[in-house]
Each structure stands twice: as C-alpha cells, then as structure tokens.
Design a protein around this motif. Structure first.
Motif, mmCIF file in Angstrom:
data_model
loop_
_atom_site.group_PDB
_atom_site.id
_atom_site.type_symbol
_atom_site.label_atom_id
_atom_site.label_comp_id
_atom_site.label_asym_id
_atom_site.label_seq_id
_atom_site.Cartn_x
_atom_site.Cartn_y
_atom_site.Cartn_z
ATOM 1 N N GLU A 61 55.382 -19.230 44.169
ATOM 2 C CA GLU A 61 56.164 -20.147 44.995
ATOM 3 C C GLU A 61 55.557 -21.541 44.884
ATOM 4 O OE1 GLU A 61 57.523 -19.116 48.920
ATOM 5 O OE2 GLU A 61 58.643 -20.959 48.540
ATOM 6 N N GLU A 62 56.397 -22.520 44.541
ATOM 7 C CA GLU A 62 55.908 -23.902 44.482
ATOM 8 C C GLU A 62 56.142 -24.577 45.828
ATOM 9 O OE1 GLU A 62 57.468 -26.297 41.290
ATOM 10 O OE2 GLU A 62 56.197 -28.000 41.867
ATOM 11 N N ILE A 63 55.097 -25.184 46.349
ATOM 12 C CA ILE A 63 55.218 -25.912 47.617
ATOM 13 C C ILE A 63 55.643 -27.350 47.307
ATOM 14 C CG2 ILE A 63 53.961 -26.701 49.667
ATOM 15 C CD1 ILE A 63 54.409 -23.603 49.424
ATOM 16 N N ILE A 64 56.693 -27.760 47.973
ATOM 17 C CA ILE A 64 57.207 -29.112 47.754
ATOM 18 C C ILE A 64 56.851 -29.980 48.958
ATOM 19 C CG2 ILE A 64 59.276 -30.518 47.286
ATOM 20 C CD1 ILE A 64 58.812 -28.436 45.068
ATOM 21 N N ASP A 65 56.128 -31.055 48.676
ATOM 22 C CA ASP A 65 55.745 -32.015 49.715
ATOM 23 C C ASP A 65 56.890 -33.024 49.859
ATOM 24 O OD1 ASP A 65 54.548 -33.920 51.327
ATOM 25 O OD2 ASP A 65 52.624 -33.844 50.265
ATOM 26 N N THR A 66 57.389 -33.200 51.068
ATOM 27 C CA THR A 66 58.521 -34.124 51.259
ATOM 28 C C THR A 66 58.056 -35.590 51.222
ATOM 29 O OG1 THR A 66 58.290 -34.044 53.654
ATOM 30 C CG2 THR A 66 59.811 -32.459 52.680
ATOM 31 N N LYS A 67 56.749 -35.815 51.338
ATOM 32 C CA LYS A 67 56.208 -37.191 51.208
ATOM 33 C C LYS A 67 56.221 -37.601 49.745
ATOM 34 C CE LYS A 67 54.167 -38.964 55.050
ATOM 35 N NZ LYS A 67 53.154 -38.382 55.899
ATOM 36 N N LYS A 68 56.615 -38.838 49.473
ATOM 37 C CA LYS A 68 56.605 -39.332 48.091
ATOM 38 C C LYS A 68 55.162 -39.534 47.640
ATOM 39 C CE LYS A 68 58.951 -42.515 45.751
ATOM 40 N NZ LYS A 68 59.396 -43.897 45.598
ATOM 41 N N ARG A 69 54.765 -38.879 46.546
ATOM 42 C CA ARG A 69 53.371 -39.008 46.094
ATOM 43 C C ARG A 69 53.294 -39.475 44.646
ATOM 44 N NH1 ARG A 69 50.395 -37.897 50.564
ATOM 45 N NH2 ARG A 69 51.114 -36.128 51.781
ATOM 46 N N LYS A 70 54.460 -39.817 44.084
ATOM 47 C CA LYS A 70 54.460 -40.257 42.682
ATOM 48 C C LYS A 70 53.906 -41.676 42.600
ATOM 49 C CE LYS A 70 56.660 -36.540 41.135
ATOM 50 N NZ LYS A 70 55.913 -35.494 40.510
ATOM 51 N N GLY A 71 53.580 -42.075 41.420
ATOM 52 C CA GLY A 71 53.103 -43.456 41.234
ATOM 53 C C GLY A 71 51.638 -43.473 40.897
ATOM 54 N N ARG A 72 51.308 -44.227 39.845
ATOM 55 C CA ARG A 72 49.929 -44.196 39.343
ATOM 56 C C ARG A 72 48.964 -44.937 40.245
ATOM 57 N NH1 ARG A 72 49.633 -44.480 32.888
ATOM 58 N NH2 ARG A 72 47.492 -44.004 33.407
ATOM 59 N N ILE A 73 49.453 -45.902 41.002
ATOM 60 C CA ILE A 73 48.517 -46.640 41.854
ATOM 61 C C ILE A 73 48.764 -46.326 43.329
ATOM 62 C CG2 ILE A 73 47.655 -48.927 42.526
ATOM 63 C CD1 ILE A 73 48.408 -49.770 39.589
ATOM 64 N N ILE A 74 49.939 -46.715 43.840
ATOM 65 C CA ILE A 74 50.221 -46.492 45.268
ATOM 66 C C ILE A 74 50.191 -45.000 45.595
ATOM 67 C CG2 ILE A 74 51.906 -46.847 47.138
ATOM 68 C CD1 ILE A 74 50.824 -49.480 46.205
ATOM 69 N N GLY A 75 50.874 -44.207 44.773
ATOM 70 C CA GLY A 75 50.930 -42.751 44.998
ATOM 71 C C GLY A 75 49.536 -42.146 44.975
ATOM 72 N N PHE A 76 48.740 -42.579 44.019
ATOM 73 C CA PHE A 76 47.373 -42.074 43.869
ATOM 74 C C PHE A 76 46.536 -42.417 45.103
ATOM 75 C CE2 PHE A 76 42.989 -42.205 42.552
ATOM 76 C CZ PHE A 76 42.854 -41.192 41.604
ATOM 77 N N LEU A 77 46.608 -43.692 45.509
ATOM 78 C CA LEU A 77 45.782 -44.140 46.641
ATOM 79 C C LEU A 77 46.191 -43.450 47.940
ATOM 80 C CD1 LEU A 77 45.512 -47.961 45.873
ATOM 81 C CD2 LEU A 77 43.732 -46.216 45.624
ATOM 82 N N LYS A 78 47.509 -43.376 48.154
ATOM 83 C CA LYS A 78 48.004 -42.736 49.389
ATOM 84 C C LYS A 78 47.634 -41.257 49.423
ATOM 85 C CE LYS A 78 52.033 -45.272 51.003
ATOM 86 N NZ LYS A 78 53.486 -45.249 51.077
ATOM 87 N N SER A 79 47.741 -40.608 48.269
ATOM 88 C CA SER A 79 47.426 -39.175 48.189
ATOM 89 C C SER A 79 45.946 -38.945 48.495
ATOM 90 C CB SER A 79 47.743 -38.650 46.785
ATOM 91 O OG SER A 79 49.107 -38.806 46.515
ATOM 92 N N GLY A 80 45.099 -39.756 47.872
ATOM 93 C CA GLY A 80 43.658 -39.621 48.084
ATOM 94 C C GLY A 80 43.293 -39.861 49.542
ATOM 95 N N PHE A 81 43.896 -40.868 50.139
ATOM 96 C CA PHE A 81 43.626 -41.198 51.542
ATOM 97 C C PHE A 81 44.023 -40.023 52.449
ATOM 98 C CE2 PHE A 81 44.955 -43.090 55.607
ATOM 99 C CZ PHE A 81 43.805 -43.776 55.955
ATOM 100 N N ALA A 82 45.227 -39.471 52.184
ATOM 101 C CA ALA A 82 45.726 -38.359 53.018
ATOM 102 C C ALA A 82 44.816 -37.133 52.889
ATOM 103 C CB ALA A 82 47.151 -38.008 52.605
ATOM 104 N N ALA A 83 44.317 -36.884 51.669
ATOM 105 C CA ALA A 83 43.434 -35.726 51.463
ATOM 106 C C ALA A 83 42.105 -35.935 52.191
ATOM 107 C CB ALA A 83 43.196 -35.506 49.975
ATOM 108 N N THR A 84 41.540 -37.148 52.059
ATOM 109 C CA THR A 84 40.243 -37.437 52.688
ATOM 110 C C THR A 84 40.337 -37.308 54.206
ATOM 111 O OG1 THR A 84 39.708 -38.912 50.895
ATOM 112 C CG2 THR A 84 38.420 -39.186 52.884
ATOM 113 N N ARG A 85 41.445 -37.782 54.754
ATOM 114 C CA ARG A 85 41.635 -37.686 56.211
ATOM 115 C C ARG A 85 42.064 -36.297 56.673
ATOM 116 N NH1 ARG A 85 41.954 -42.489 59.160
ATOM 117 N NH2 ARG A 85 40.501 -43.912 58.173
ATOM 118 N N GLU A 86 42.194 -35.366 55.697
ATOM 119 C CA GLU A 86 42.613 -33.985 55.987
ATOM 120 C C GLU A 86 43.949 -33.963 56.709
ATOM 121 O OE1 GLU A 86 39.240 -31.877 57.592
ATOM 122 O OE2 GLU A 86 38.104 -32.209 55.738
#
Ligand SMILES: Cc1cc2nc3c(=O)[nH]c(=O)nc-3n(C[C@H](O)[C@H](O)[C@H](O)COP(=O)(O)O)c2cc1C
Length: 157
Positions: free
Chosen positions: A30-55
């Motif tokens: 089963e693939e889990i689909i995140d409804t938050k937009k996480r694409k993008g080499r810069i903005i997507g990357f930074l937002k994703s990393g921030f969200a992971a760090t903040r758990e």
C-alpha cells in the motif's frame, strides 16, 4: 507470515525498493499518499526536512488495506533529516493498534538509519522482526537484491 508492505516515497526510490521486496516476498503493498505538496527541489526539500525534524504529522489519503488482516506490517520510508517521513509517522500513529508485528525498511543517501529505526520502534511500541537500510551506493553497486533477499527471509515462517 502474511505480510503487508506500507510505504511512502517522494521521488520513487522507496517505491522501487518496495516493488522488489513485494516480488521477493510475494506480498501486497500500500502506498501512502501525503496530501501536502512535497515536490520541488528547493522549497519542497526544505519544507519536507523541516516537517520531519519537527516530527510533524500530516494528512494522508484514506488507506485501502486493513493492517489487522496481516501477520506483519512492514513499513518503508525515505530518511529525512535522520528521521521517518511525516506520512509514515501519521500512518503509524493512526494504525499501530492494529499491528500484530512489524518490520522496517528505509532508503537514504547514507545516514540516519539507526536513529530512524529507533524512533519507529518507539512509535510502534514493537520491536521489528527485521530492518533493512538501503543507501544510494547499495543501489549503485547492486547490493540491494541480496539485502532484500536476506530481509525477506526473516518474515518466512
Ligand atoms: C528533506 C530530505 C532530507 C533528507 N535527509 C537525509 C538524511 O538525513 N540522511 C540520508 O541519508 N538521506 C537523506 N535524504 C535522502 C533521501 O533519504 C533519499 O534520497 C531517499 O532514497 C529518497 O527516497 P524517495 O525517492 O522514495 O523519496 C533526504 C532527502 C530529503 C528530500
């Protein structure tokens, strides 16, 4: 063991590894689909990393497969800032009461697997049957098929 693979993948690596494990184990995924937009080499990357760090948690699309119908739920995530992704964190939070046993796998550049598996163990409140970490260099050197075989073997009973 009847196993279900559950994974999240932003750029396709974890999906490819999941497909190989699924073939090796002859099990569903089963693939889990995140409804938050996480694409993008810069903005997507930074937002994703921030969200992971903040758990952070996120909103995931409705799941199709009932985890309680499986002997083991095997969770796969890319590593983000030495952590699991928000999508997998959310899936575990919402479904962990249904897990009979668990396994974990991750894909990564090369760092953070022990930390990630430790926090997944804590969140699931279960020790994994087995874990598998696949780094970019494992794929480059074609070491992943053997690693997948060894991992899959642990769920045969
Ligand atoms: C926001 C972000 C943070 C990352 N942090 C790590 C990290 O801490 N350690 C690591 O080895 N790789 C890190 N990576 C690399 C990914 O784990 C790796 O490319 C993974 O295989 C991507 O999986 P996917 O293609 O399924 O999305 C990070 C990637 C992203 C996007």
């Amino acid at each position: 063991m009847k196993c279900l693979l559950v994974f999240y993948s932003r750029t396709g690596t974890t999906k490819k590894i999941t497909e190989s494990i699924s073939t090796e184990m002859n099990c569903e995924y089963e693939e889990i689909i995140d409804t938050k937009k996480r694409k993008g080499r810069i903005i997507g990357f930074l937002k994703s990393g921030f969200a992971a760090t903040r758990e952070k948690l996120t909103i995931i699309k409705e799941i199709q497969k009932d985890p309680k119908l499986y002997d083991a739920v095997i969770l796969g995530t890319p590593i983000w800032n030495k952590r699991m992704t928000p999508a997998i964190r959310t899936y575990i939070n919402e479904n962990k009461n249904q897990f009979k046993s668990v396994g974990f796998f991750c894909t990564m550049g090369g760092k953070g697997a022990p930390e990630t598996f430790e926090s997944m163990t804590k969140l699931c409140e279960k020790t994994p049957v087995s874990t598998l970490a696949i780094a970019k260099k494992d794929i480059k050197n074609e070491l992943h098929p053997d690693k997948i075989k060894n991992f899959s073997q642990q769920f045969k009973s």
